[in-house]
Design a protein around this motif. Sequence first.
Motif, mmCIF file in Angstrom:
data_model
loop_
_atom_site.group_PDB
_atom_site.id
_atom_site.type_symbol
_atom_site.label_atom_id
_atom_site.label_comp_id
_atom_site.label_asym_id
_atom_site.label_seq_id
_atom_site.Cartn_x
_atom_site.Cartn_y
_atom_site.Cartn_z
ATOM 1 N N ASN A 1 12.731 -9.280 -6.370
ATOM 2 C CA ASN A 1 12.095 -9.344 -7.694
ATOM 3 C C ASN A 1 11.376 -8.057 -8.074
ATOM 4 O OD1 ASN A 1 13.010 -11.869 -8.492
ATOM 5 N ND2 ASN A 1 11.320 -12.951 -7.469
ATOM 6 N N ARG A 2 11.143 -7.182 -7.097
ATOM 7 C CA ARG A 2 10.536 -5.885 -7.424
ATOM 8 C C ARG A 2 11.369 -5.150 -8.481
ATOM 9 N NH1 ARG A 2 7.078 -3.257 -4.003
ATOM 10 N NH2 ARG A 2 7.134 -1.808 -5.757
ATOM 11 N N THR A 3 12.694 -5.255 -8.379
ATOM 12 C CA THR A 3 13.563 -4.589 -9.351
ATOM 13 C C THR A 3 13.266 -5.070 -10.767
ATOM 14 O OG1 THR A 3 15.335 -4.378 -7.722
ATOM 15 C CG2 THR A 3 15.966 -4.211 -10.039
ATOM 16 N N TYR A 4 13.150 -6.376 -10.943
ATOM 17 C CA TYR A 4 13.021 -6.909 -12.299
ATOM 18 C C TYR A 4 11.604 -6.753 -12.821
ATOM 19 C CZ TYR A 4 17.399 -8.134 -10.453
ATOM 20 O OH TYR A 4 18.620 -8.019 -9.848
ATOM 21 N N ALA A 5 10.624 -6.748 -11.917
ATOM 22 C CA ALA A 5 9.259 -6.425 -12.328
ATOM 23 C C ALA A 5 9.218 -5.004 -12.881
ATOM 24 C CB ALA A 5 8.306 -6.575 -11.137
ATOM 25 N N ALA A 6 9.778 -4.069 -12.137
ATOM 26 C CA ALA A 6 9.789 -2.678 -12.605
ATOM 27 C C ALA A 6 10.591 -2.540 -13.890
ATOM 28 C CB ALA A 6 10.366 -1.775 -11.514
ATOM 29 N N GLN A 7 11.685 -3.281 -13.961
ATOM 30 C CA GLN A 7 12.525 -3.175 -15.146
ATOM 31 C C GLN A 7 11.801 -3.700 -16.390
ATOM 32 O OE1 GLN A 7 16.518 -4.498 -14.330
ATOM 33 N NE2 GLN A 7 17.191 -4.198 -16.454
ATOM 34 N N ALA A 8 11.047 -4.766 -16.226
ATOM 35 C CA ALA A 8 10.287 -5.304 -17.369
ATOM 36 C C ALA A 8 9.273 -4.281 -17.867
ATOM 37 C CB ALA A 8 9.592 -6.603 -16.961
ATOM 38 N N VAL A 9 8.588 -3.630 -16.925
ATOM 39 C CA VAL A 9 7.582 -2.631 -17.302
ATOM 40 C C VAL A 9 8.240 -1.425 -17.966
ATOM 41 C CG1 VAL A 9 5.893 -1.003 -16.360
ATOM 42 C CG2 VAL A 9 5.907 -3.392 -15.590
ATOM 43 N N LEU A 10 9.311 -0.935 -17.363
ATOM 44 C CA LEU A 10 9.990 0.237 -17.939
ATOM 45 C C LEU A 10 10.574 -0.090 -19.316
ATOM 46 C CD1 LEU A 10 11.822 1.623 -14.757
ATOM 47 C CD2 LEU A 10 9.802 2.597 -15.887
ATOM 48 N N LYS A 11 11.095 -1.295 -19.467
ATOM 49 C CA LYS A 11 11.640 -1.698 -20.778
ATOM 50 C C LYS A 11 10.544 -1.647 -21.847
ATOM 51 C CE LYS A 11 14.091 -5.487 -23.098
ATOM 52 N NZ LYS A 11 13.076 -6.201 -23.884
ATOM 53 N N ARG A 12 9.381 -2.183 -21.540
ATOM 54 C CA ARG A 12 8.271 -2.132 -22.509
ATOM 55 C C ARG A 12 7.910 -0.688 -22.852
ATOM 56 N NH1 ARG A 12 5.397 -7.237 -22.772
ATOM 57 N NH2 ARG A 12 7.144 -8.688 -22.684
ATOM 58 N N MET A 13 7.910 0.150 -21.844
ATOM 59 C CA MET A 13 7.537 1.549 -22.096
ATOM 60 C C MET A 13 8.593 2.263 -22.927
ATOM 61 S SD MET A 13 5.738 2.793 -18.579
ATOM 62 C CE MET A 13 4.019 2.318 -18.271
ATOM 63 N N LEU A 14 9.851 2.002 -22.612
ATOM 64 C CA LEU A 14 10.933 2.632 -23.385
ATOM 65 C C LEU A 14 10.864 2.184 -24.849
ATOM 66 C CD1 LEU A 14 13.931 2.309 -20.888
ATOM 67 C CD2 LEU A 14 12.904 4.447 -21.693
ATOM 68 N N GLU A 15 10.572 0.910 -25.056
ATOM 69 C CA GLU A 15 10.510 0.394 -26.426
ATOM 70 C C GLU A 15 9.375 1.020 -27.221
ATOM 71 O OE1 GLU A 15 12.454 -4.021 -25.540
ATOM 72 O OE2 GLU A 15 10.302 -3.694 -25.305
ATOM 73 N N ALA A 16 8.344 1.481 -26.492
ATOM 74 C CA ALA A 16 7.173 2.044 -27.180
ATOM 75 C C ALA A 16 7.204 3.566 -27.263
ATOM 76 C CB ALA A 16 5.901 1.597 -26.451
ATOM 77 N N LEU A 17 8.238 4.179 -26.752
ATOM 78 C CA LEU A 17 8.294 5.664 -26.771
ATOM 79 C C LEU A 17 8.398 6.174 -28.209
ATOM 80 C CD1 LEU A 17 10.593 6.826 -23.817
ATOM 81 C CD2 LEU A 17 8.117 7.022 -24.006
#
Lengths: 316, 316, 316
Positions: free
Chosen positions: A300-316
């Motif tokens: 689940n570490r993968t999907y935790a990181a992916q959720a965080v990175l997705k939020r950051m990418l959306e806010a760039l």
Amino acid sequence: MKKYTSVKDVANVEELVNEALHLKQNPYKYKHLGENKTLGLIFLNPSLRTRLSTQKAALNLGMNVMVMNLDKEGWALETQEGAIMNGTTVEHIKEAAGVMGAYCDILGIRSFPKLQNRDEDYNEELLQQFIEYSGIPIVSLESATRHPLQSLADLVTITENKATGKKPKVVLTWAPHVKAIPQCVANSFAEWMGQANVELVVTHPEGYELAEEFTENAIVTTNQDEALQNADFVYVKNWSSYNDYGKVLTEGAGWMMTDNKLALTNNAKVMHCLPVRRNVELNDEILDGQNSLVLQQANNRTYAAQAVLKRMLEAL
Amino acid sequence: MKKYTSVKDVANVEELVNEALHLKQNPYKYKHLGENKTLGLIFLNPSLRTRLSTQKAALNLGMNVMVMNLDKEGWALETQEGAIMNGTTVEHIKEAAGVMGAYCDILGIRSFPKLQNRDEDYNEELLQQFIEYSGIPIVSLESATRHPLQSLADLVTITENKATGKKPKVVLTWAPHVKAIPQCVANSFAEWMGQANVELVVTHPEGYELAEEFTENAIVTTNQDEALQNADFVYVKNWSSYNDYGKVLTEGAGWMMTDNKLALTNNAKVMHCLPVRRNVELNDEILDGQNSLVLQQANNRTYAAQAVLKRMLEAL
Amino acid sequence: MKKYTSVKDVANVEELVNEALHLKQNPYKYKHLGENKTLGLIFLNPSLRTRLSTQKAALNLGMNVMVMNLDKEGWALETQEGAIMNGTTVEHIKEAAGVMGAYCDILGIRSFPKLQNRDEDYNEELLQQFIEYSGIPIVSLESATRHPLQSLADLVTITENKATGKKPKVVLTWAPHVKAIPQCVANSFAEWMGQANVELVVTHPEGYELAEEFTENAIVTTNQDEALQNADFVYVKNWSSYNDYGKVLTEGAGWMMTDNKLALTNNAKVMHCLPVRRNVELNDEILDGQNSLVLQQANNRTYAAQAVLKRMLEAL
């Protein structure tokens, strides 16, 4: 999301957990988001799970990844304002962070505490200066005080495994270890559970109290057996003393998590962030048995990181 | 293909060689196969050719690659069942393999023997446990006993260079070195040649006999000059003793491969897996001359790895 | 472009600068150029900016990148022709370069001088042998005598910041440091400025003269204050002695660049290649002030590398 260093950076914890669960089912759905975007991963300490799972998360989102072992491939950083740099530090973090911010769209950084000076460690100088000087979103890959990607993965795992319609009892129990370990995983787990819909009990030998800010919403006890009664999830982890900072106060004989102790619980699922010292922190029977969630947590570490990175990418 | 650790894992050696030759002509034809698939490469020892050629192979197939220098970026692994981990090993291979299996679709692993305890080395504990606990296909990037990607590249190279209509005579000759070297390249080459349409002669000083399982189909002699007569291919390689395990028994004066010795052959092509100690194992005249195939062998490493990875991707 | 090791490898400096500026505006426009092309980056020394900016440049062009820390992940290379390799070097550069040339389409290599033997360093044996034996285009990522990607980025930065219609006065000034530093950045900067439309003054304490070939088009003086008069750009850099090779001749008290000295200039922009020793080479006030270009220089490293890689890809 501009930074991800603690649960306080998350507007809605439940939504982020659901995002991670959604990504676990649809890992490649947002590959367009990361096109031409670069994640820099800076390690000042060894890493296995964090290194690989965060890379995987970024690749799932279509990002490029550049990994930098700053402790081995780079050089020592100066963090002190106004320092006359005639010693061993080769570059000030002002420049290092600014430069890496120029090459990357998001930066992840891992830096362990030295466990020598509590104020210095808990000030999180390195992490704070990266936030200040890089000019781009920063993800903590484990800092002196917290490990928020681990904690999000832990909460995702609990969400996947909890019985419906019941508020689960979650016990964070101290366990023995052979060396002095930071408090960050324990701090972070307690802090996240405090924001989740669970009943949290923290148990440890005397002298191992965590900083109060992390356990505000927890019941704290030095009686492990009592704590384990009716537990639905048991999170096993060693940490060194916060009050007598960085010290190992006891060998902790009797605190290893065993099947006998598991019998006290509500057939609890057992968790650990890994790496785990087998037959010191946890015995083989539990780790090799049906109650262990440790590999599911790691996955689940993968999907935790992916959720965080997705939020950051959306806010760039 | 679920694992690739020896020639025994290959259903049809000739088909795999032809696959590699086909990929050499069409390196990017199967780029769709690797989409959203991740190769993890785990190194417990230094690597140049294997590291780069296997990455290149995976990129040619459209895979993502994550490289992990476990000896430097990670920590020491425990392999013993039931160990009480209160020493220097930080993580048990059960967890490490399980976690890496969760993040990757295929894993490659390189681990050298310690050359101290023959049974321990030849049990291939690390490799076997990765196969058992990772849950995904495993490629050996060189293990204690074999180097199968090298051997496949060697056979591809021989196939490219052999005269048509004649069964080539292939001689594996021991050569001097300055330190104790594992038997794995020699074992593996002999094992593969034993499954190919060649006449294999193995020659070495007394005491350097390889384990019998590898040389069953070979003529073995301690007379190098005799062995070299009419050879079409000469494979030069040092190894330490198998019987007096890991020992260097002789400086091997006179065993260096030179142009004088090449004159005994059928104008043989000369091979070596690299890195080669110039003017110790082989002299400059041969390495810089027309008979050397060493760079062609190295180049074929890419297509050997690509053939194996392609088979594994197709079977996922 | 077949090699990029000095300004002499550039047919038209101004065009290359304009290419870099064009790429800075259109970083992803040529992503098709790098499809199925692989850049190998070989580091024999630590690197932060060069490592990340060159990777970024290659990714912007759609290339694959393979990074090799040859000093840590590989082994020691032999460079001497005819060596009997019975010592500590494990592989001859003939093989190493040939092999890496087989796996990559372009190679970048970083290798610092040892500062012990001037002829040896200035012969650039390693770089020259990579050019000779790899068979593919070679980019210097900093060699014993030059740092041409840095110098191109420097010239791009000057071009971005210079006043229109005036030939800028550019001063390269020696600054103190705590250890012996190579001459390469200074050599290279002087060499490039000598080919650009600027007035170049080089100033340093006695004994720090650079090799004449680099300063042919410069005014050289040991009077720093005089040199700084009316400067438009001040490039600050330490180097060790070329004449008394590799030696630190003076602590250089009074040579640190400060705001008092900046007051002598034409409100000059201040440059440094980084990493910089704060309050030893340059004071905080300048680095944190409006006149500093150091982060802009670092950012331009990406586009300098991208311009060079684009030229090489077009010529493959």
